[in-house]
Design a protein around this motif. Structure first.
Motif, PDB file in Angstrom:
ATOM      1  N   TYR A   4      -3.126   8.001   3.111  1.00  8.25           N
ATOM      2  CA  TYR A   4      -2.743   6.770   2.443  1.00  8.25           C
ATOM      3  C   TYR A   4      -3.572   5.592   2.953  1.00  8.25           C
ATOM      4  O   TYR A   4      -4.071   4.769   2.199  1.00  8.25           O
ATOM      5  CB  TYR A   4      -1.251   6.523   2.662  1.00  8.25           C
ATOM      6  CG  TYR A   4      -0.764   5.276   1.994  1.00  8.25           C
ATOM      7  CD1 TYR A   4      -0.808   5.176   0.605  1.00  8.25           C
ATOM      8  CD2 TYR A   4      -0.287   4.209   2.737  1.00  8.25           C
ATOM      9  CE1 TYR A   4      -0.376   4.027  -0.030  1.00  8.25           C
ATOM     10  CE2 TYR A   4       0.145   3.049   2.109  1.00  8.25           C
ATOM     11  CZ  TYR A   4       0.108   2.956   0.729  1.00  8.25           C
ATOM     12  OH  TYR A   4       0.536   1.814   0.109  1.00  8.25           O
ATOM     13  N   LEU A   6      -6.510   5.742   4.397  1.00  6.80           N
ATOM     14  CA  LEU A   6      -7.885   5.919   3.942  1.00  6.80           C
ATOM     15  C   LEU A   6      -8.033   5.353   2.540  1.00  6.80           C
ATOM     16  O   LEU A   6      -8.934   4.598   2.215  1.00  6.80           O
ATOM     17  CB  LEU A   6      -8.249   7.409   3.942  1.00  6.80           C
ATOM     18  CG  LEU A   6      -9.617   7.728   3.327  1.00  6.80           C
ATOM     19  CD1 LEU A   6     -10.738   7.203   4.221  1.00  6.80           C
ATOM     20  CD2 LEU A   6      -9.771   9.223   3.122  1.00  6.80           C
ATOM     21  N   PHE A   7      -7.076   5.725   1.749  1.00  8.57           N
ATOM     22  CA  PHE A   7      -7.101   5.266   0.360  1.00  8.57           C
ATOM     23  C   PHE A   7      -7.063   3.748   0.287  1.00  8.57           C
ATOM     24  O   PHE A   7      -7.813   3.112  -0.446  1.00  8.57           O
ATOM     25  CB  PHE A   7      -5.916   5.856  -0.399  1.00  8.57           C
ATOM     26  CG  PHE A   7      -5.609   5.032  -1.608  1.00  8.57           C
ATOM     27  CD1 PHE A   7      -6.451   5.091  -2.705  1.00  8.57           C
ATOM     28  CD2 PHE A   7      -4.535   4.163  -1.618  1.00  8.57           C
ATOM     29  CE1 PHE A   7      -6.208   4.297  -3.799  1.00  8.57           C
ATOM     30  CE2 PHE A   7      -4.303   3.361  -2.708  1.00  8.57           C
ATOM     31  CZ  PHE A   7      -5.134   3.433  -3.813  1.00  8.57           C
ATOM     32  N   LEU A  10     -10.299   2.295   0.955  1.00  5.95           N
ATOM     33  CA  LEU A  10     -11.226   2.529  -0.160  1.00  5.95           C
ATOM     34  C   LEU A  10     -10.921   1.588  -1.317  1.00  5.95           C
ATOM     35  O   LEU A  10     -11.811   0.976  -1.901  1.00  5.95           O
ATOM     36  CB  LEU A  10     -11.113   3.971  -0.653  1.00  5.95           C
ATOM     37  CG  LEU A  10     -11.945   4.993   0.102  1.00  5.95           C
ATOM     38  CD1 LEU A  10     -11.567   6.401  -0.332  1.00  5.95           C
ATOM     39  CD2 LEU A  10     -13.435   4.751  -0.115  1.00  5.95           C
ATOM     40  N   LEU A  11      -9.652   1.484  -1.607  1.00  8.70           N
ATOM     41  CA  LEU A  11      -9.233   0.649  -2.729  1.00  8.70           C
ATOM     42  C   LEU A  11      -9.598  -0.801  -2.481  1.00  8.70           C
ATOM     43  O   LEU A  11     -10.195  -1.474  -3.317  1.00  8.70           O
ATOM     44  CB  LEU A  11      -7.723   0.793  -2.943  1.00  8.70           C
ATOM     45  CG  LEU A  11      -7.156  -0.037  -4.090  1.00  8.70           C
ATOM     46  CD1 LEU A  11      -7.749   0.401  -5.414  1.00  8.70           C
ATOM     47  CD2 LEU A  11      -5.651   0.066  -4.132  1.00  8.70           C
ATOM     48  N   GLY A  14     -13.265  -1.281  -2.617  1.00 12.68           N
ATOM     49  CA  GLY A  14     -13.696  -1.184  -4.011  1.00 12.68           C
ATOM     50  C   GLY A  14     -13.424  -2.468  -4.764  1.00 12.68           C
ATOM     51  O   GLY A  14     -14.314  -3.038  -5.395  1.00 12.68           O
ATOM     52  N   LEU A  15     -12.215  -2.945  -4.641  1.00 16.99           N
ATOM     53  CA  LEU A  15     -11.845  -4.175  -5.345  1.00 16.99           C
ATOM     54  C   LEU A  15     -12.638  -5.353  -4.808  1.00 16.99           C
ATOM     55  O   LEU A  15     -13.096  -6.208  -5.559  1.00 16.99           O
ATOM     56  CB  LEU A  15     -10.349  -4.438  -5.204  1.00 16.99           C
ATOM     57  CG  LEU A  15      -9.464  -3.471  -5.989  1.00 16.99           C
ATOM     58  CD1 LEU A  15      -7.993  -3.737  -5.680  1.00 16.99           C
ATOM     59  CD2 LEU A  15      -9.719  -3.586  -7.482  1.00 16.99           C
ATOM     60  N   LEU A  17     -15.607  -5.299  -3.538  1.00 20.55           N
ATOM     61  CA  LEU A  17     -16.973  -5.230  -4.057  1.00 20.55           C
ATOM     62  C   LEU A  17     -17.047  -5.743  -5.487  1.00 20.55           C
ATOM     63  O   LEU A  17     -17.933  -6.507  -5.842  1.00 20.55           O
ATOM     64  CB  LEU A  17     -17.472  -3.783  -4.011  1.00 20.55           C
ATOM     65  CG  LEU A  17     -18.031  -3.332  -2.668  1.00 20.55           C
ATOM     66  CD1 LEU A  17     -18.235  -1.832  -2.663  1.00 20.55           C
ATOM     67  CD2 LEU A  17     -19.338  -4.055  -2.357  1.00 20.55           C
TER      68      LEU A  17
END
Lengths: 505, 1049
Positions: A4, A6-7, A10-11, A14-15, A17
């Motif tokens: 969770y 890690l996610f 990443l999320l 990502g957002l 960026l």
């Protein structure tokens, strides 16, 4: 739960960026190859370029389709018909010729637009450039001349017109029509400003001969006063030009060459619309204001079936065919006739050619402003139809002399009038006129008709002399209506302050 | 309870849900209970697919009205007890139509189930996600791979007639030409093309897509469906999903197809006798070159026969797909080649398509995938859709007294003279000279069409790469985060050359030149979005939110050089010219960017009440700081009435009503730099005193800081219905779509003195009704599915800026504008003179002039001239009398598809029609009296002897004819698009040769057209948005005979 976390990273990254990429700058794209209007008009080069774009409007005969102001000015006159392939060929021209002009007419719209395009360009230059170098000072004077010229054309054709001297701040900003007197006043002001800073014609280097000179401005000033019926002031302005005869201005000895390439920018020519042969063919020719060749010359060539013989005339598309009335207006002994108009019999006899009448032709072929092979080229794959380089003569010294004669005559100075007029006749090889009074005026009218045929002057001459009804009634002219073009529909609609339309429309 | 459990068994996408599990166990429990209670009559049987004859596993068999039931085993078999001997059993299976069978007096059953193509439980693609069809609240139409009949060559073609409310008009029938797709009418005054999204990646057109690669196309029609695409969804959205491999099914599909095409109709033009008579009547007797009616050949040359030919086509594709439980793959390659029915190989299209679609589950919480397509295409074209230089235009108007070719020994005196004078007369492959109109009688752009064709050398090559790579993160249940990066790169080259030729005194070229233009488009799109599904009891909520960034750039390089060293196809590049002096080079770059935020909340209660809201906010570089961002909301709801306990109409097994409202934007008609004022030097030059061009700098455009989005607002009401066990299906939609703030070229006062930018002015309203009804069933080995869709539509300009009366659209050669956008009229309707007959004689003219109070002395019609309806009483006939003389917009479009199957044979009949639109006969030249004309001009013309005529006298060439409704005809048509007969070899036989399927077919495509239109084809499209319906000699859609073979291994 590790998964969770890690996610989550990443999320979030990502957002983040995406968000970064979508920062404010992302939606600001600098324009490629274009400059900012706000900072333009500061260097000599920028002002030079901007002024060139104003001159460009003198030859933008394809601004909105086939829309040559030079041709449009000729069409209502009696020296020409519209011609072409038929009554529907370029109907905007056909309708101007037939006095069926309406506010929707695309040609009239273009005539109006082209002059305002010129004015906008001049306004931008005049209002933004500083006269802090000698070059810029001269260029501002040139721009003032051009602005005056464009307004003169407008007020002659439309009467009261919006006197726009500043760029509009919004697309919907309206402006009222100014009385013609105010327009004339502005033209006079611009010309007087320009006269101070413009050089004499001879002071320009060869490369700059296309530019307007002090004499050009004085000539237009005289013309403006003449049209405003202020004859004494007209005389003063014309005299300033005529005083420079020999040094700055002169009549070219051979009348038959006055519209040919070899006399371009010579002493007789005070203002021209310049065209060039530019290696054009059907694949690369522009059909917009970027066209730099004189395509109307091709439009004006005699339409087939046509055999040139030794006339040197190429087949064209048949517009602007001459009238019998013009042919008959010439004294048969006048050498200018053959240099302006020949009959088809003369074509056969003198050149071994032949011509078949078509739409609106009357058995005559124009020899002035014609599709002479020598004025185009078919070298290197050029299409001759698209490479005519003949310039339009917009103000000619002969016109100045005849206008001066008219201004003198109107003040009953017949001797001075005859002096100026006979210069023109002498150049043509015609005997001097001795008439006076009304007969002299009539002689001037006639002289202008034959000397200046196909130069776009006849129609508004007839209008200002009050002779339009008499000469053009049978062609459809309606007194009280056709003295002016209607204000184009798009101006009536787009300009909330325009007020009323010209009478009769 | 029974109903619910039944439904959940069918549903695939809920199979993991707790709800489902609990229901399923309840169901099993109940089943067991039933078994234990009753043990009356015992029945057994086997359930098979009606088409493939394969056993179906897991089919539910239930006794009607009771809770007892079972499911079929691995061999499709079942056995169960039924309470009484006259029980009815219900056989249902996901994706198949349920059947009710009486169990009376029978104990052994063979049950054939028919696949349900209109399955409500299927999952369909929606913007940024998928959804169960039964839960959709918007108006969408689906076209699936099955609908995409094997003989379709273009992806857009598959939409024609298949989706209600979608108008598809070919821009031309020439091979490789694009199609204009309009969803719910022309919603804009520029392009009304929908937004195409292929596997999540937006792309400009779908020319590059091989139809065989397409799994499904979803047409999002109403605002609620497309609002998630915000600023670009106003004209509807077409979501395309390409095929993916299926887990555990390695498959090889090979399709081969060959065909021949021909022209379906040739307009009736005057023959040489008629032509000569007409010209003699119309011209002065001594006109040079005038053909003498007594000397000419009776028929002469039919120029359309000369240019038309039978042309071959072929299409092949190979697809290999499959997958393991962790991933899938699909690799395909295709090749298409089509010659033109006019121009043959000079109007050909050749395309190579390749594709790789991959997906892999890397971790239980991570899936990655990629869709990569590369297409290379080459289109040779002849000039068309051009009132001046079109080949077909010339063929229609060339004088029929001229022969197509003349052998060198039989040349006319005129041609001999031209050759002697050094002109380049062109020859055909046999060394014969192409004929020239004798004595230069017909001249201008119109010429022998064979010469037109010979000098047309244009070839457009295009390389396009479209990729989209994605990853799906599923960190916890019901949550997916997707990040997707797409690239759309296209490289085009147009290459052409003009040989030297002489066609007539006004159409000639003396030195060959070459044109070579390169264009490059490049777009990247990066999107990140997450969706979460949440349940509380029977309440089901899905939330999706995301953001997107996009950058588009375009560059071009245009060149023109001459003279060519040698006039040969191998010398058609700028290096092979004799001089660098004539080079013309141009090129520019444009960049646009966009970024967006979007979200959607979907709610449903028991799959019975649905509510959905979406919101998107888009920012674009095309606008100034005042209006950079636009916001686009939508809301929609649905109610499945048939799920209510009070629903008593058993025959109707499904009924849903839908309603939606939303706003969308459009900026497709907007170029860069429209909002700001700049100085440009491009193309502005003026000759100086030495006759050398010097550069100028002009103000680019007037600035419009107020520029903003075009917004379309749409209301949609819909109804979906299924009856008789879903055998009958019906959908209805009513919509009203108002596009406001249209992006139109602005019309400031001319005295502003410069080119005008776009501004927001005008409003277009499209309203319509859409119906779709179908019925599918089977009788033992015979299956059928018949459906019809019908759309009624109306287009009207409902708002215009007060500064402009009408905006001009497209022009006729030398006659000025024909189409206009004007308040109260359909967009770009035809404006011209209304004809009121033909003047019989002078007496009638005089009477008419008196009656119409004509005071204009210059208006002097003669007998045989058209009578113009004097709409404005101003004493004359002028521009002001013009009115609406036609509209290119249909009032009704229909499509009908009939699919029949019997054993191994299948037959598909597909019809499509469009009604109420008008075409304008643009293949006429008012400025050129010598052109040939339709025979109706001859047959119905006025003559002194026959003064009761419907067409003017021969010599009349004015605009009261050529810009009047005499040139307007109905464009209504009905076309049988396809009759396809297929045969599949029996399974058993196929298996022997390792095939899983082998089908061959013969198909007649676009073969039958029913229309009264005089031109080549009533489908008059154009590349030009405002020239729809103007027929400049339309390149017709060819009729085709096709043979195909599909093999699956």
């Amino acid at each position: 739960m590790k998964k969770y976390k890690l996610f989550k990273y990443l999320l979030i990254s990502g957002l983040a960026l995406t968000a970064t990429s979508c920062s404010k700058d992302f939606l600001e794209i600098a324009p490629y190859g274009k400059s900012d209007t706000g900072t333009y008009y500061s260097t000599d080069t920028e002002v030079t370029y901007a002024l060139t774009a104003a001159y460009d409007m003198l030859h933008s005969d394809q601004l909105q389709g086939w829309s040559s102001p030079f041709f449009i000015k000729q069409l209502p006159g009696d020296d020409t018909n519209c011609g072409g392939g038929g009554e529907s060929d370029q109907s905007q021209y056909q309708k101007i010729d037939a006095f069926k002009w309406e506010p929707e007419n695309a040609g009239i719209r273009a005539f109006y637009s082209i002059n305002y395009y010129g004015i906008y360009r001049c306004n931008q230059l005049i209002n933004n450039a500083k006269a802090d170098t000698p070059l810029k000072k001269r260029m501002i004077a040139e721009a003032k001349f051009l602005r005056a010229y464009f307004f003169f054309e407008l007020t002659t054709a439309f009467g009261d017109v919006p006197l726009r001297l500043q760029a509009a701040s919004t697309l919907t900003e309206g402006i009222a029509r100014s009385p013609q007197a105010d327009v004339y006043a502005q033209v006079v002001k611009d010309l007087n400003d320009a006269i101070v800073d413009l050089p004499n014609k001879s002071e320009y280097a060869t490369v700059d001969r296309f530019r307007v000179s002090k004499q050009t401005a004085q000539a237009l000033l005289g013309k403006t006063y003449l049209f405003a019926k202020d004859y004494p002031k007209a005389t003063i302005a014309f005299k300033a030009v005529i005083d420079k005869e020999g040094t700055e201005v002169a009549l070219y000895p051979d009348f038959s060459k006055i519209t040919r390439e070899e006399t371009e920018f010579d002493k007789e020519s005070l203002l021209e619309a310049s065209f060039i042969s530019e290696n054009k063919n059907w694949g690369n020719a522009n059909w917009d204001r970027n066209a730099d060749d004189n395509r109307h010359l091709q439009l004006w060539g005699p339409r087939g079936p046509f055999v040139s013989g030794t006339s040197g005339i190429r087949e064209g598309w048949g517009f602007n065919p001459p009238t019998k009335k013009l042919y008959d207006a010439f004294d048969p002994a006048d050498p200018r006739r053959a240099a302006t108009i020949i009959s088809k019999q003369e074509l056969a006899t003198n050149f071994g050619g032949s011509f078949t009448d078509g739409w609106e032709t009357e058995g005559y072929i124009r020899t002035k402003y014609q599709t002479y092979s020598a004025e185009t080229n078919d070298q290197n794959g050029n299409t001759p139809e698209l490479n005519f380089s003949t310039n339009w003569r917009l103000i000619r010294y002969a016109d100045v002399l005849l206008m001066a004669a008219e201004a003198y005559q109107k003040q009953n100075k017949d001797a001075e009038a005859r002096t100026e007029m006979n210069k023109v006749r002498a150049r043509a090889g015609m005997p001097a006129i001795t008439a006076s009074g009304d007969a002299l005026f009539t002689a001037i009218v006639k002289e202008r008709q034959v000397e200046l045929a196909y130069e776009g002057l006849r129609f508004w001459d007839l209008v200002r002399w009050g002779l339009a009804d008499q000469e053009l009634k049978n062609l459809g002219f309606v007194k009280g209506k056709h003295e002016h073009f209607p204000i184009p529909l798009d101006e009536m609609n787009g300009n909330s302050l325009i007020g009323s339309q010209n009478p009769g429309y | 309870m029974n109903k619910n459990s039944h439904k959940s068994c069918k549903s695939h996408n809920l199979h993991k849900s707790k709800l489902h599990k609990s229901l399923f166990s309840t169901f099993l429990l109940l089943t067991l209970c039933t078994f234990s209670i009753s043990a009356a009559n015992s029945i057994k049987g086997v359930v098979k697919d009606a088409k493939t004859n394969e056993p179906l596993i897991g089919v539910t068999i239930q006794v009607e009205g009771s809770k007892s039931g079972t499911i079929t085993n691995i061999n499709g078999g079942f056995s169960m007890d039924v309470p009484t001997s006259n029980s009815v059993i219900v056989v249902s299976y996901i994706g198949y139509i349920s059947q009710k069978i009486s169990a009376t007096g029978k104990s052994d059953f063979i049950i054939n189930l028919i696949e349900d193509n209109k399955n409500l439980d299927e999952v369909v693609v929606v913007g940024y996600g998928t959804k169960k069809k039964s839960l959709l609240t918007g108006a969408t139409s689906s076209v699936t791979a099955a609908d995409m009949t094997s003989s379709v060559l273009r992806a857009e073609q598959a939409l024609q007639g298949k989706a209600a409310g979608v108008t598809v008009t070919p821009q031309s029938g020439a091979p490789g030409s694009g199609m204009k797709v309009k969803i719910r009418g022309a919603g804009s005054n520029g392009s009304s093309e929908p937004l195409y999204i292929v596997d999540g990646m937006r792309t400009g057109d779908i020319n590059f897509l091989a139809p065989s690669d397409i799994e499904s196309m979803e047409v999002l029609k109403d605002a609620a469906s497309s609002a998630i695409y915000g600023a670009e969804g106003a004209n509807g959205v077409v979501l395309i999903k390409t095929k993916a491999g299926k887990k555990g099914q390695a498959k090889i599909d090979l399709n081969v197809q060959f065909g021949t095409q021909s022209i379906s109709k040739k307009p009736s033009m005057m023959n040489s006798k008629q032509y000569a008579t007409f010209m003699t009547e119309g011209h002065a007797a001594n006109f040079p070159g005038l053909p003498n009616p007594t000397n000419v050949d009776a028929i002469g040359t039919n120029w359309l026969d000369q240019i038309a030919e039978n042309a071959p086509s072929q299409s092949h594709s190979l697809t290999i797909s499959g997958g393991s439980d962790k991933g899938t793959y699909m690799v395909s390659a295709g090749y298409d080649k089509q010659d033109g029915v006019i121009g043959g190989s000079k109007a050909s299209f050749e395309r190579i398509t390749t594709r790789v679609n991959l997906s892999q589950e890397v971790k239980p919480w991570l899936e990655v995938g990629a869709n990569i397509a590369f297409t290379n295409s080459k289109k040779s074209s002849i000039t068309e859709d051009d009132g001046f230089n079109g080949v077909i235009n010339s063929a229609l108007m060339m004088d029929p007294t001229t022969k197509p070719t003349y052998s060198p020994t039989q040349l006319t005196t005129y041609m001999k003279g031209l050759i002697a004078a050094g002109n380049t007369l062109l020859k055909d492959a046999n060394g014969n000279y192409y004929g020239l109109s004798d004595n230069n009688f017909l001249q201008g752009e119109l010429m022998n069409p064979l010469i037109r064709m010979a000098i047309d050398k244009g070839i457009y090559t295009d390389n396009k790469l479209l990729t989209s790579q994605y990853l799906n993160l599923k960190p916890f249940k019901n949550f997916v985060f997707t990040s997707r990066v797409g690239l759309d790169l296209a490289f085009g080259n147009y290459n052409s050359w003009t040989p030297s030729y002489y066609a007539n005194s006004r159409s000639l070229n003396t030195a060959a030149n070459v044109t070579s233009n390169d264009q490059k488009w490049s777009t990247w799109l990066w999107e990140n979005f997450a969706s979460y599904n949440y349940k509380i009891g029977e309440n089901n909520i899905t939330v999706m939110a995301g953001m997107s960034a996009e950058k588009f750039s375009y560059t071009n390089l245009n060149t023109n050089s001459g003279k060519m060293i040698k006039e040969d196809d191998l010398f058609r590049y700028p290096d092979y010219v004799d001089s660098r002096k004539n080079d013309i080079i141009g090129g520019r770059k444009e960049v646009k960017s966009k970024n967006s935020y979007f979200g959607r909340v979907s709610y449903d209660y028991k799959g019975k009440y649905m509510l959905e809201g979406t919101l998107r906010r888009d920012g674009s570089s095309l606008f100034g700081s005042k209006n950079k961002y636009g916001t686009f909301p939508s809301i929609s709801g649905g109610w499945v009435a048939s799920e209510e306990s009070f629903w008593k109409m058993e025959k109707i097994n499904f009924m849903k009503v839908r309603a939606s409202w939303g706003q969308n934007g459009s900026l497709s008609n907007l170029g860069v730099d429209q909002y700001r004022s700049l100085i440009t030097t491009t193309g502005i030059e003026y000759p100086n005193g030495n006759n050398v061009l010097i550069p100028g700098a002009e103000p680019d455009l007037l600035a419009n800081a107020e520029l903003r989005w075009e917004t379309s607002e749409q209301i949609d009401l819909g109804l979906d219905l299924k009856a008789f066990n879903s055998k009958l299906y019906f959908t209805f939609d009513a919509y009203r779509k108002v596009t406001k703030d249209l992006l139109t070229p602005s019309t400031p006062a001319l005295s502003h003195g410069n080119d005008a930018p776009y501004w927001n002015a005008g409003e277009v309203t499209n309203t319509g009704l859409e119906f779709m009804v179908g019925y599918q069933d089977h009788k033992s080995d015979f299956t059928y599915d018949v459906n019809v869709n019908l759309s009624l539509m109306k287009n009207e300009v409902t708002g215009m800026n007060s500064a402009v009366t009408r905006i001009g659209g497209s022009s006729l050669p030398t006659l000025g504008n024909l189409t206009y956008m004007e308040l109260g009229q359909p967009i770009y309707y035809f404006r011209g003179y209304q004809n009121d007959g033909i003047f019989k004689n002078q007496a009638q003219i005089d009477a008419w002039k008196t009656a119409n109070k004509i005071t204009d002395a210059t208006y002097k019609p003669v007998p045989g001239d058209p009578i113009v309806k004097n709409n404005v009483d101003d004493g004359t006939i002028s521009d002001k009398d013009m009115a609406n003389i036609g509209s290119p917009h249909p009032d009704m479009i229909i499509g009908s598809n009939i699919t029949l199957g019997y054993k191994n044979f299948d037959l598909n009949i597909f019809m499509q029609g469009s009604f109420g639109q008008e075409n304008f006969l643009g293949f006429a030249r008012a400025d050129n009296a010598e052109t040939n004309k339709l025979t109706k001009f001859y047959d119905n013309r006025w003559t002194a002897a026959n003064n009761v005529a419907s067409m003017p006298r021969a010599g009349y060439n004015g605009e009261y004819l050529y810009k009047s409704d005499l040139m307007v005809e109905s464009g209504s048509y009905l076309k049988i698009r396809q009759i396809q007969l297929g045969y599949s070899i029996p399974k058993a036989l196929a298996k022997k040769v390792l095939l899983s399927k082998a089908r061959m077919f013969v198909s007649l495509n676009d073969y039958f057209t029913f229309s009264k239109y005089s031109g080549l084809d009533p489908e008059v499209g154009s590349q030009n948005n405002n020239a729809q319906g103007i027929d400049f000699g339309i390149y017709p859609v060819s009729k085709k005979v096709l043979f195909g073979l599909s093999l699956s291994f």
